[in-house]
Scaffold this motif. Structure first.
Motif, PDB file in Angstrom:
ATOM      1  N   VAL A  50       0.848  -1.190   0.000  1.00  0.00           N
ATOM      2  CA  VAL A  50       0.000   0.000   0.000  1.00  0.00           C
ATOM      3  C   VAL A  50       0.889   1.248   0.000  1.00  0.00           C
ATOM      4  CG1 VAL A  50      -1.861  -1.211   1.181  1.00  0.00           C
ATOM      5  CG2 VAL A  50      -0.290   0.172   2.497  1.00  0.00           C
ATOM      6  N   GLY A  51       2.045   1.146   0.647  1.00  0.00           N
ATOM      7  CA  GLY A  51       2.977   2.269   0.658  1.00  0.00           C
ATOM      8  C   GLY A  51       3.451   2.611  -0.745  1.00  0.00           C
ATOM      9  N   GLN A  52       3.823   1.588  -1.501  1.00  0.00           N
ATOM     10  CA  GLN A  52       4.286   1.831  -2.876  1.00  0.00           C
ATOM     11  C   GLN A  52       3.208   2.531  -3.686  1.00  0.00           C
ATOM     12  OE1 GLN A  52       5.309  -2.334  -3.589  1.00  0.00           O
ATOM     13  NE2 GLN A  52       7.388  -1.720  -4.125  1.00  0.00           N
ATOM     14  N   GLU A  97       9.931  12.157   1.713  1.00  0.00           N
ATOM     15  CA  GLU A  97       8.839  13.056   2.105  1.00  0.00           C
ATOM     16  C   GLU A  97       7.494  12.438   1.748  1.00  0.00           C
ATOM     17  OE1 GLU A  97      11.149  17.313   1.348  1.00  0.00           O
ATOM     18  OE2 GLU A  97      10.134  16.296  -0.290  1.00  0.00           O
ATOM     19  N   ALA A  98       7.440  11.802   0.569  1.00  0.00           N
ATOM     20  CA  ALA A  98       6.193  11.181   0.133  1.00  0.00           C
ATOM     21  C   ALA A  98       5.813  10.052   1.079  1.00  0.00           C
ATOM     22  CB  ALA A  98       6.334  10.657  -1.290  1.00  0.00           C
ATOM     23  N   ARG A  99       6.814   9.348   1.558  1.00  0.00           N
ATOM     24  CA  ARG A  99       6.538   8.257   2.483  1.00  0.00           C
ATOM     25  C   ARG A  99       5.965   8.791   3.793  1.00  0.00           C
ATOM     26  NH1 ARG A  99       8.031   2.799   3.476  1.00  0.00           N
ATOM     27  NH2 ARG A  99       8.005   2.460   5.718  1.00  0.00           N
ATOM     28  N   GLU A 137       3.963   0.868  10.393  1.00  0.00           N
ATOM     29  CA  GLU A 137       4.291  -0.509  10.075  1.00  0.00           C
ATOM     30  C   GLU A 137       3.438  -1.009   8.907  1.00  0.00           C
ATOM     31  OE1 GLU A 137       3.842  -4.451  12.600  1.00  0.00           O
ATOM     32  OE2 GLU A 137       4.463  -2.684  13.767  1.00  0.00           O
ATOM     33  N   ARG A 138       2.166  -0.642   8.954  1.00  0.00           N
ATOM     34  CA  ARG A 138       1.213  -1.136   7.959  1.00  0.00           C
ATOM     35  C   ARG A 138       1.527  -0.642   6.554  1.00  0.00           C
ATOM     36  NH1 ARG A 138      -1.718  -5.255   8.472  1.00  0.00           N
ATOM     37  NH2 ARG A 138      -3.898  -4.625   8.539  1.00  0.00           N
ATOM     38  N   ILE A 139       2.267   0.437   6.449  1.00  0.00           N
ATOM     39  CA  ILE A 139       2.528   1.027   5.138  1.00  0.00           C
ATOM     40  C   ILE A 139       3.260   0.046   4.223  1.00  0.00           C
ATOM     41  CG2 ILE A 139       4.686   2.125   5.888  1.00  0.00           C
ATOM     42  CD1 ILE A 139       3.953   4.438   3.981  1.00  0.00           C
ATOM     43  N   ASP A 140       4.031  -0.856   4.813  1.00  0.00           N
ATOM     44  CA  ASP A 140       4.786  -1.806   3.980  1.00  0.00           C
ATOM     45  C   ASP A 140       4.019  -3.098   3.736  1.00  0.00           C
ATOM     46  OD1 ASP A 140       7.067  -0.210   3.542  1.00  0.00           O
ATOM     47  OD2 ASP A 140       7.672  -0.577   5.619  1.00  0.00           O
TER      48      ASP A 140
END
Ligand SMILES: Nc1ncnc2c1ncn2[C@@H]1O[C@H](COP(=O)(O)OP(=O)(O)OP(=O)(O)O)[C@@H](O)[C@H]1O
Ligand code: SF4
Ligand SMILES: [Mg+2]
Lengths: 321, 333
Positions: free
Chosen positions: B119-121, B137-139, B156-159
């Motif tokens: 979801v991060g990507q 910055e986008a992250r 954590e969930r972003i990955d």
């Protein structure tokens, strides 16, 4: 991920044991090793002695385990034809086949994937439909015919590339490679192209079909709604989703390529395992045939295991399983 | 200098659709999927869009997004997003509008997300498409967005990958993606239909809260009258590719003017029920190739008169809204 790896490798070992069992049956029961090894005038006592020295009187299981142990160490005995160590014979020929198959596989991906993407996104345009049509022709041409045409065109008529043999090879330890010399590189072009032509069309058609399917998916529509540009849509979002079946196809086809290499190697006089096997069949050289079976299966199973692992790397959903 | 009518400053409008018609050329002739659709959405306002299946709700959303499936095309009318005319833009220009001026939320959050990217990507990709932020910055912004849509442990969930989220959490991710480019307008096409009943209310509440905070206009397509009553500020009722009534939600729900809207309201057994079939109205909505002359609703309408079969009603102002029915425009006889 670790549990997944252990399971996959365990499966692979099981399959190899089964293959080894069949190779063992051929080896042990197709023709009598003793008859092939002693000379005509040997007495019954001599024969019996040889039989027990070779361990042929031991129990079935013991003999099978011994065969597996030896095979695992690369010992398949002596060739019945010329008394040379089988593994040495195959070892000499293996690099030629391996390099041919690898180059053919790389060609099929490097040419097939872009062609597949372009025929999918250009659907309805004359150039895409033309390519799609020629791929049907490519699929239906027999391999030896393609080989002969290539030789006639590029070797005999134009004289650009050699039409037979492997060129000069360089020895790297036991490995002989033709990829490091200009003549070796020139020599591999035609056979690799001939071997990969079918594969190229297969990859291209698969990628095209998958792309067309995936471009209709909701996540593509949603990606467009997020503002993703067409190029990224095709080559990032859609193509990655097409790669799984391509990986499967490629890995499964490597086995076929090794098999098809028999024909290509014969047409191009390529000194690989295929040619060795053809000779072994002619002379009923059982140890060479048994060894070929084990080694080709080993390559096959190893590749399939890598495919499964590659899957898990590409597709995160499979990692948990 | 010629004097022409200039509508009031339209940058207060997130969406301004006027006389929009969408056609599908087919072998058997041209199908008119949308006919003279007009509606507006102010910034921070939620417009509910209701109507039977096939009424043209999704088609309207897709036309606004510039995502009509070929050979469908905008045949006439104008679309303005945040005051900027978008119906005549090229595909490349429209692509840069999508995500930054208009976002979308579709029905099924599972199929909306690319399964092979975290979801991060996907968030970082979207953020960077619409800003000049660096990857880092986008992250940081992506984590911020995930927090805003209420995903616990966002760092954590972003990955994580889409399949690692539950349905409700996934739709929150989709909302974060829709908001990533700070659009003035969001097209939410049945955003809760595919979700568990128990979390539908949470998701609509979240959508409402975020739109109020960001001043984003929302076109909320739904079959759920309960959602309309709780969430929408105004509501548009569609029938056979036309808008037949539009107005403030209290007015349309409590004093519907169009006979079709009355049928719709009459068929709600309880708040939160879905309108699939209209028990109160006999018959079915006509197919696009067999729309009756005059009022498209006349074969099913209990109040229809002879004029309804010949004169096509247009939208006329009535109360705080508008309605397209001859009862309110010169009578049915
Ligand atoms: N590609 C197409 N070609 C021709 N007609 C189409 C096409 N796509 C949709 N339609 C028609 O356009 C009309 C509007 O469809 P739309 O999807 O907007 O309905 P909807 O109101 O969203 O319904 P639902 O509640 O079922 O989602 C329908 O009659 C449909 O049959
Ligand atoms: S115009 Fe006539 S047919 Fe149409 S809704 Fe009004 S009364 Fe009914
Ligand atoms: Mg719809």
């Amino acid at each position: 991920m670790i549990a997944f790896l252990v399971k996959r490798v365990g499966n692979a070992i099981l399959v190899m044991l089964t293959v080894a069992f069949f190779a063992f049956l051929i080896f042990r029961f197709l023709g009598d090793p003793v008859e092939m090894m002693v000379n005509e005038s040997a007495t019954q006592v001599e024969r019996d002695e040889l039989r027990s020295r070779l361990g042929l009187n031991d129990g079935f299981l013991v003999q099978y385990l011994r065969f597996v142990t030896n095979a695992a160490q690369g010992q398949f005995g002596l060739s019945w034809r010329n008394q040379q160590n089988v593994i040495t014979l195959i070892g000499e020929r293996f690099p030629a086949t391996f390099e041919l198959v690898i180059i053919a596989t790389i060609l099929s991906l490097a040419i097939g994937i872009p062609l597949g993407v372009f025929t999918a996104i250009g659907r309805g345009r004359w150039w895409a439909e033309g390519l799609q049509f020629s791929s049907i022709v490519g699929v239906s041409l027999p391999s030896f015919f393609v080989g002969i045409i290539l030789i006639l065109a590029f070797s005999v008529s134009l004289g650009w590339l050699p039409g037979y043999g492997r060129g000069e090879v360089v020895q790297l330890g036991w490995w002989s490679t033709g990829l490091l010399t200009p003549s070796g590189r020139a020599a591999i072009v035609l056979p690799a192209l001939s071997l990969s032509l079918f594969q190229i069309t297969l990859v291209m058609r698969l990628v095209r079909a998958e792309m067309l399917e995936i471009l209709r998916a909701d996540f593509i529509k949603f990606a467009r709604a997020r503002g993703v540009k067409r190029r990224a849509l095709w080559f990032r979002h859609a193509l990655k989703n097409c790669l799984m079946p391509v990986v499967t196809l490629t890995a499964m086809q490597v086995g076929n390529l090794i098999a098809f290499a028999l024909v290509t190697e014969t047409v191009f006089q390529w000194p690989g395992m295929g040619m060795l096997f053809m000779q072994a069949v002619t002379f009923v050289d059982i140890p060479v045939m048994a060894a070929y079976l084990c080694i080709v299966s080993f390559i096959f199973v190893t590749l399939n295991t890598f495919v499964d692992i590659a899957y898990a790397v590409i597709d995160p959903r499979l990692r948990a399983a | 200098m010629s004097i022409s009518y200039h509508p009031p400053a339209s940058d207060a409008l997130a969406l301004d659709v006027r006389g929009l018609s969408v056609e599908f050329p087919t072998r058997k002739g041209v199908l008119t999927a949308l006919s003279e659709v007009s509606l507006t959405i102010r910034r921070g306002e939620i417009l509910g869009v209701v109507g039977e299946s096939g009424a043209g709700k999704s088609m309207t959303g897709m036309a606004v997004l510039g995502l009509l499936e070929p050979p469908g095309r905008v045949a006439s009318g104008e679309i303005r997003i945040g005051g900027r005319r978008t119906d005549n833009l090229s595909e490349a220009e429209m692509a840069s509008i999508r995500g930054s001026m208009v976002g979308a939320i579709f029905q099924d959050p599972l199929t909306s997300l690319n399964p092979l990217f975290s979801v991060g990507q996907q968030l970082i990709e979207t953020i960077r498409l619409h800003s000049s932020l660096s990857r880092a910055e986008a992250r940081a912004r992506a984590v911020e967005l995930l927090k805003q849509v209420g995903i616990p442990g966002a760092e954590e969930r972003i990955d994580h990958y889409p399949h690692q989220f539950s349905g409700g959490m996934r739709q929150r991710v989709v909302i974060a993606l829709a908001l990533a480019g700070n659009p003035q307008l969001i097209i939410a096409d049945e955003p809760t239909t595919a979700l568990d009943v128990s979390i539908q209310a949470q998701i609509t509440a979240l959508l409402r809260k975020l739109c109020r905070e960001h001043g984003t206009g929302v076109m909320l397509v739904t079959h759920d009258m309960g959602v309309i009553a709780e969430t929408a500020d105004r509501v548009a009722v569609m029938y056979a590719g036309r808008v037949i009534e539009i107005g403030p939600v209290e007015e349309v729900l409590s004093r519907p003017k169009h006979p079709y809207t009355r049928g719709l309201m009459g068929s709600i057994p309880a708040l939160g029920a879905r309108v699939e079939r209209l028990a109160q109205i006999d018959g079915a909505m006509p197919r696009l190739n067999a729309i009756p002359t005059g009022c498209a609703f006349n074969p099913r309408c209990l109040e229809a008169g002879s004029r309804c079969r010949n004169v096509r009603p247009v939208m006329v102002a009535e109360g705080q809204g508008s309605v397209a029915c001859l009862v309110h425009d010169g009578g049915v006889q």
